[in-house]
Design a protein around this motif. Sequence first.
Motif, PDB file in Angstrom:
ATOM      1  N   LEU A 124       0.912  -1.307  -0.164  1.00 54.39           N
ATOM      2  CA  LEU A 124      -0.079  -0.158   0.064  1.00 54.39           C
ATOM      3  C   LEU A 124       0.827   0.869  -0.113  1.00 54.39           C
ATOM      4  CD1 LEU A 124      -2.591  -1.334   2.716  1.00 54.39           C
ATOM      5  CD2 LEU A 124      -2.714  -1.681   0.082  1.00 54.39           C
ATOM      6  N   ALA A 182      -2.710  -0.635  -3.778  1.00 47.77           N
ATOM      7  CA  ALA A 182      -3.664   0.516  -3.785  1.00 47.77           C
ATOM      8  C   ALA A 182      -2.758   1.865  -3.520  1.00 47.77           C
ATOM      9  CB  ALA A 182      -4.752   0.461  -2.548  1.00 47.77           C
ATOM     10  N   PHE A 184      -2.969   5.694  -1.850  1.00 45.90           N
ATOM     11  CA  PHE A 184      -3.690   6.592  -1.005  1.00 45.90           C
ATOM     12  C   PHE A 184      -3.221   8.077  -0.738  1.00 45.90           C
ATOM     13  CE2 PHE A 184      -4.302   2.267   0.453  1.00 45.90           C
ATOM     14  CZ  PHE A 184      -5.635   2.188   0.561  1.00 45.90           C
ATOM     15  N   ASP A 188      -4.409   9.385   4.351  1.00 44.02           N
ATOM     16  CA  ASP A 188      -5.384   8.480   4.562  1.00 44.02           C
ATOM     17  C   ASP A 188      -4.560   6.980   4.445  1.00 44.02           C
ATOM     18  OD1 ASP A 188      -7.250  10.017   4.221  1.00 44.02           O
ATOM     19  OD2 ASP A 188      -7.284  10.158   2.216  1.00 44.02           O
ATOM     20  N   LEU A 189      -3.251   6.908   4.479  1.00 42.66           N
ATOM     21  CA  LEU A 189      -2.615   5.562   4.226  1.00 42.66           C
ATOM     22  C   LEU A 189      -2.948   4.900   5.510  1.00 42.66           C
ATOM     23  CD1 LEU A 189      -0.589   3.840   2.745  1.00 42.66           C
ATOM     24  CD2 LEU A 189       1.330   5.074   4.007  1.00 42.66           C
ATOM     25  N   LYS A 191      -5.460   4.635   7.446  1.00 42.08           N
ATOM     26  CA  LYS A 191      -6.975   4.294   7.191  1.00 42.08           C
ATOM     27  C   LYS A 191      -6.823   3.143   6.218  1.00 42.08           C
ATOM     28  CE  LYS A 191      -9.931   7.335   7.209  1.00 42.08           C
ATOM     29  NZ  LYS A 191     -10.707   8.458   6.884  1.00 42.08           N
ATOM     30  N   GLY A 192      -6.259   3.201   5.230  1.00 45.50           N
ATOM     31  CA  GLY A 192      -6.276   2.185   4.215  1.00 45.50           C
ATOM     32  C   GLY A 192      -5.536   0.996   4.680  1.00 45.50           C
ATOM     33  N   GLN A 195      -7.919  -0.991   6.762  1.00 46.99           N
ATOM     34  CA  GLN A 195      -9.057  -1.630   5.834  1.00 46.99           C
ATOM     35  C   GLN A 195      -8.425  -2.943   5.503  1.00 46.99           C
ATOM     36  OE1 GLN A 195      -9.666   1.450   3.045  1.00 46.99           O
ATOM     37  NE2 GLN A 195     -11.013   2.565   4.189  1.00 46.99           N
ATOM     38  N   TRP A 196      -7.242  -3.024   4.895  1.00 47.72           N
ATOM     39  CA  TRP A 196      -6.606  -4.124   4.520  1.00 47.72           C
ATOM     40  C   TRP A 196      -6.361  -5.162   5.736  1.00 47.72           C
ATOM     41  CZ3 TRP A 196      -5.781  -6.523   0.031  1.00 47.72           C
ATOM     42  CH2 TRP A 196      -6.228  -5.656  -1.157  1.00 47.72           C
TER      43      TRP A 196
END
Length: 261
Positions: A124, A182, A184, A188-189, A191-192, A195-196
């Motif tokens: 990410l 992905a 970001f 927002d990294l 938060k990403g 999510q993963w």
Amino acid sequence: MAQIEPAPVELDIRGHVARVRLNRPAALNAIDREMDRALGRIWTQVDDDPEIRVVILSGAGDRAFCAGGDMNDPPTGHDGLSFGGGLTGIGGQWRPLRKPMICAVHGYVLGLGFELAMCADIVLAADDAIFRLPEAKAGVIDHCGVVHRAIRQLPYHVAMAMIVASEPLTAQDALRHGLVNACFARADLAKGVDQWIDKLLACAPLVSQAARAAALDGLDRPLGEALAASYPLISAYRDTADQAEARSAWRERRAPLWSGH
């Protein structure tokens, strides 16, 4: 009172998640011998802990995930392990993790840092990430194992531009070429990543580990041989509590509760 030096690598284990952070921001998280040894200890701890299901690798500071090997105190491998604590296969014994690993990168992702990122199962990237192999432009090369992953994980001409001309790769181009999962905005990294983590924790951990091991093993075989082979972790899963839980959850039309056993 003597000032206590911060650990070169931070490890934070909460629940089933181990967060590993390179922690030399003043040196752009360049890997020296102390950091290399610390990574080796951490990978052993993470792999040996059955409660850990997901590993996150990141870098401290604002400027870089990792700027590669520290030219002032370069890693040499230790205890027969390769660089990166044995994770990369460069310069010694290759000891890949059994657990799925997410690598979250930002800023400079150079040389050995690029190699560490490519060792992950999921990458990410913040939108400011820059991937680069500086060896050709710097005129330095030694145990350059990163080229072997680059040529396998990127289109040929994209990888070769990085290898022979030190051409940088932006986060957006890395996403387009499939190097990262992905991209970001920097803010927002985190938060990403979360999510993963949720995606991976929703899966049966023993299945993820078994399927991952089989996929990597099969890469070294012709397709027919890979299809015909048996894989120990897949065979062992048949007698686990999680296999029984999968059947029960399907019959009862509910979400399974994985124990990792």
